[in-house]
Design a protein around this motif. Sequence first.
Motif, mmCIF file in Angstrom:
data_model
loop_
_atom_site.group_PDB
_atom_site.id
_atom_site.type_symbol
_atom_site.label_atom_id
_atom_site.label_comp_id
_atom_site.label_asym_id
_atom_site.label_seq_id
_atom_site.Cartn_x
_atom_site.Cartn_y
_atom_site.Cartn_z
ATOM 1 N N THR A 1 86.127 75.406 13.117
ATOM 2 C CA THR A 1 85.210 76.455 12.692
ATOM 3 C C THR A 1 84.609 76.043 11.358
ATOM 4 O OG1 THR A 1 86.492 78.110 13.866
ATOM 5 C CG2 THR A 1 85.040 78.906 12.125
ATOM 6 N N ILE A 2 83.327 76.202 11.244
ATOM 7 C CA ILE A 2 82.578 75.770 10.059
ATOM 8 C C ILE A 2 82.052 77.017 9.350
ATOM 9 C CG2 ILE A 2 80.655 74.355 9.253
ATOM 10 C CD1 ILE A 2 80.973 73.375 12.487
ATOM 11 N N LEU A 3 82.278 77.082 8.058
ATOM 12 C CA LEU A 3 81.870 78.234 7.264
ATOM 13 C C LEU A 3 81.035 77.744 6.082
ATOM 14 C CD1 LEU A 3 84.068 81.207 6.314
ATOM 15 C CD2 LEU A 3 82.931 79.973 4.495
ATOM 16 N N PHE A 4 79.856 78.328 5.931
ATOM 17 C CA PHE A 4 79.002 78.048 4.777
ATOM 18 C C PHE A 4 78.843 79.327 3.968
ATOM 19 C CE2 PHE A 4 77.657 74.319 7.126
ATOM 20 C CZ PHE A 4 77.287 73.415 6.149
ATOM 21 N N THR A 5 78.842 79.182 2.645
ATOM 22 C CA THR A 5 78.556 80.318 1.774
ATOM 23 C C THR A 5 77.432 79.939 0.817
ATOM 24 O OG1 THR A 5 79.973 79.733 -0.107
ATOM 25 C CG2 THR A 5 81.021 80.925 1.726
ATOM 26 N N ASP A 6 76.841 80.958 0.238
ATOM 27 C CA ASP A 6 75.895 80.778 -0.854
ATOM 28 C C ASP A 6 76.036 81.991 -1.762
ATOM 29 O OD1 ASP A 6 73.860 79.586 -2.381
ATOM 30 O OD2 ASP A 6 72.307 80.705 -1.326
ATOM 31 N N LEU A 7 75.932 81.778 -3.051
ATOM 32 C CA LEU A 7 76.075 82.850 -4.029
ATOM 33 C C LEU A 7 74.686 83.328 -4.430
ATOM 34 C CD1 LEU A 7 78.099 84.469 -5.730
ATOM 35 C CD2 LEU A 7 77.914 82.692 -7.470
ATOM 36 N N LYS A 8 74.364 84.550 -4.070
ATOM 37 C CA LYS A 8 73.053 85.109 -4.402
ATOM 38 C C LYS A 8 73.122 85.783 -5.769
ATOM 39 C CE LYS A 8 69.309 87.931 -2.835
ATOM 40 N NZ LYS A 8 68.554 88.331 -1.707
ATOM 41 N N GLY A 9 72.138 85.490 -6.615
ATOM 42 C CA GLY A 9 72.048 86.120 -7.925
ATOM 43 C C GLY A 9 72.545 85.264 -9.067
ATOM 44 N N SER A 10 73.054 84.080 -8.774
ATOM 45 C CA SER A 10 73.632 83.268 -9.856
ATOM 46 C C SER A 10 72.562 82.706 -10.796
ATOM 47 C CB SER A 10 74.493 82.137 -9.299
ATOM 48 O OG SER A 10 73.726 81.244 -8.534
ATOM 49 N N THR A 11 71.405 82.332 -10.269
ATOM 50 C CA THR A 11 70.348 81.799 -11.134
ATOM 51 C C THR A 11 69.896 82.854 -12.128
ATOM 52 O OG1 THR A 11 69.637 80.305 -9.378
ATOM 53 C CG2 THR A 11 68.070 80.715 -11.158
ATOM 54 N N ASP A 12 69.681 84.070 -11.655
ATOM 55 C CA ASP A 12 69.311 85.165 -12.554
ATOM 56 C C ASP A 12 70.401 85.419 -13.587
ATOM 57 O OD1 ASP A 12 66.919 85.516 -11.235
ATOM 58 O OD2 ASP A 12 67.644 87.171 -10.004
ATOM 59 N N GLY A 49 75.822 73.057 -5.379
ATOM 60 C CA GLY A 49 75.334 74.076 -6.315
ATOM 61 C C GLY A 49 76.360 75.182 -6.424
ATOM 62 N N ASP A 50 76.006 76.390 -5.970
ATOM 63 C CA ASP A 50 76.953 77.503 -5.989
ATOM 64 C C ASP A 50 77.375 77.889 -4.564
ATOM 65 O OD1 ASP A 50 74.709 78.789 -5.016
ATOM 66 O OD2 ASP A 50 74.397 80.006 -6.802
ATOM 67 N N ALA A 51 77.304 76.921 -3.657
ATOM 68 C CA ALA A 51 77.646 77.137 -2.252
ATOM 69 C C ALA A 51 78.810 76.238 -1.858
ATOM 70 C CB ALA A 51 76.435 76.823 -1.381
ATOM 71 N N ILE A 52 79.464 76.616 -0.753
ATOM 72 C CA ILE A 52 80.505 75.752 -0.203
ATOM 73 C C ILE A 52 80.278 75.538 1.287
ATOM 74 C CG2 ILE A 52 82.269 76.515 -1.856
ATOM 75 C CD1 ILE A 52 83.616 77.935 0.677
#
Length: 171
Positions: A1-12, A49-52
């Motif tokens: 199973t493959i899981l991707f994340t991204d962090l929204k709002g980190s640049t701001d 970046g801020d993702a895994i």
Amino acid sequence: TILFTDLKGSTDMYGRVGDLTAYDVVQKHFDLLTEVVRAHRGAIVKTMGDAIMATISNSADGVLAALEMVSRMKSLNVSAGQTDLGIKIGVHEGAALAVNADERLDYFGQNINLAARVQGLAEAGEVWLTEEVYRSEGVVDIVTASRLNTEAKLATLKGISQATAVYRLWN
């Protein structure tokens, strides 16, 4: 199973609170994700970046990990004094090419691409699952027990020739 994340709002956040404070929060986010992935019999493949990108032994554990990530990110926001950070998650299952690149294990192939594209559908606080994940043993029970809103749809994903059946989970 493959899981991707991204962090929204980190640049701001970097612009609002400054580099040191923002970096500290992003690192706490990575610590949290690593802890959750390991607790669900998985491993972080890489950060971007801020993702895994992570692999997890089965879809039920992948969904449990994703739901725990969303919950724990809400707690991290409170403790860090943030209000607009949110995690976006996509989960897919399937075979992939495992390659040693620069003495690190990495994964490639269409299933990896599909998992990344499914994550791209998500907004902050959402988990998106492919039908393969949703139909895996135990997943429907997990989704039902979570009491989250669920929406099934067909999505057109960049670089994927056929429409993809996906499930959106959110509060």
